[in-house]
Design an enzyme around this catalytic site. Sequence first.
Site, short mmCIF file in Angstrom:
data_model
loop_
_atom_site.label_atom_id
_atom_site.label_comp_id
_atom_site.label_asym_id
_atom_site.label_seq_id
_atom_site.Cartn_x
_atom_site.Cartn_y
_atom_site.Cartn_z
CE LYS A 171 3.51 4.64 6.87
NZ LYS A 171 2.79 5.85 6.75
CD1 TRP B 38 0.69 12.74 7.02
CD2 TRP B 38 1.50 12.98 4.93
NE1 TRP B 38 2.00 12.34 7.02
CE2 TRP B 38 2.52 12.48 5.76
CE3 TRP B 38 1.78 13.21 3.59
CZ2 TRP B 38 3.78 12.21 5.30
CZ3 TRP B 38 3.05 12.93 3.12
CH2 TRP B 38 4.04 12.43 3.96
CG ASP C 245 -0.78 10.15 -0.53
OD1 ASP C 245 -0.11 9.12 -0.72
OD2 ASP C 245 -0.54 10.95 0.40
C1 LIG Z 1 -1.16 10.02 3.58
C2 LIG Z 1 0.30 9.73 3.46
N1 LIG Z 1 0.92 9.96 2.30
C3 LIG Z 1 2.22 9.72 2.14
C4 LIG Z 1 2.99 9.25 3.16
C5 LIG Z 1 4.47 9.08 2.91
O1 LIG Z 1 4.97 7.85 3.07
P1 LIG Z 1 6.52 7.53 2.98
O2 LIG Z 1 6.96 7.27 4.35
O3 LIG Z 1 6.58 6.32 2.09
O4 LIG Z 1 7.23 8.69 2.37
C6 LIG Z 1 2.40 9.00 4.42
C7 LIG Z 1 3.21 8.51 5.54
O5 LIG Z 1 2.92 8.66 6.68
C8 LIG Z 1 1.02 9.24 4.56
O6 LIG Z 1 0.39 9.03 5.72
#
Ligand SMILES: Cc1ncc(COP(=O)(O)O)c(C=O)c1O
Length: 396
Positions: A246, A130, A211
Amino acid sequence: MFQSVPLAPPDAILGLAEAFAKDPNPAKINLGIGVFCDETGKTPILASVKEAERRLLETEASKGYLPIDGSPAYTQAVQAMLFGADHEAITSRRVSTSHTPGGTAALRVSADFIRKNFPKATVWLSDPTWPNHPQIFEAAGVPVKVYPYFDAASNGLAFERTLAALGQVAAGDFVLLHGCCHNPTGIDPTVEQWRQIAATLAARGATALIDFAYQGFGRGLTEDAAGLLAILQPGVELLVCSSFSKNFGLYKERVGALTAVSKDAETATRVQSQIKAVIRANYSNPPSHGGAVVATILGDTALRAQWEQELAAMRDRINGMRSLFVASLKAAGVPRDFSFIERQLGMFSFSGLTKDQVQTLRDQHAIYMVGSGRINVAGMRPATMGRLCEAIKSVL
Ligand SMILES: Cc1ncc(COP(=O)(O)O)c(C=O)c1O
């Protein structure tokens, strides 16, 4: 003063959402940002969330601050969802959880915790990962390095190379692993591969930082925690960054959690005191609403059952779109094997489309995807599948 400030580049993914919003083409298709959409293209509020909010509106009696690490009802529910309520790590009181504003803040708090307490540690990220991961750790002053993950030739996991690289990390380093539904590839290790990763990290004296942004989007809530549980052997320490954006559809409420599992209860108390110090100097204490919704749902048998059904429906829709996409590309006569898309999990896949092909799809067909070729399968709809596949065929 401010005249010397340079313009920062737009965020690779959120910038795409802005460009999509501005596109006047009524037939535009958004496979860019990682948000779940239903068959009509909307990101719905779950009925279980609406009901929990109704109850909260009636019963909430104060807007006083939450504790620095959030309400115990929430943090206990998060731990039970991660490990199972009677897991050894919970019963031996070596788990501590903090409610954070989204998974992003959980990552940032872990980065600050690592920087302060393990200043020599490097955080290892999968290649690819990411795009916000390197930014978050670098902003906190934590050095990052990458380990191989994606094998372009097989559209699968480069497992031998992954394991070989993890076998070289230094004692005291942290290895970031995607708990499930790897973003951006959609490729997860098997349970046996997770066991080998766990053994390698243990042999090196490295710590896993998991994560976990998509629990329940892959195979199911407990199935998706299999990798995490393979790592979490007795005595093993790790960090988990949860996001409920999500799986509860609570994106803008910013709800997540940082869970630290320490060697024993006494260590956990010290670790949690440091995490609370990081939070206090950062955002002081978490926003209440999203966490209260999650705690209300997880704490009520009927609401929880309703939410699990809604989660399963989101998962089924994504997997249904994967199958329909592969079949429709084939039916359109696309001269490339895309069957790997059906073997991947979660919202994302690497399509294998080049940067130029992605640009042409955007310029000529109003179809938006990330420059790396990452597609959000949850942005697909049966109604627009034919147009999408014809456009992809035209650029190949
Ligand atoms: C791999 C990954 N980690 C963390 C997050 C962060 O999520 P949040 O929107 O809860 O901050 C995302 C969101 O797209 C993600 O895809």
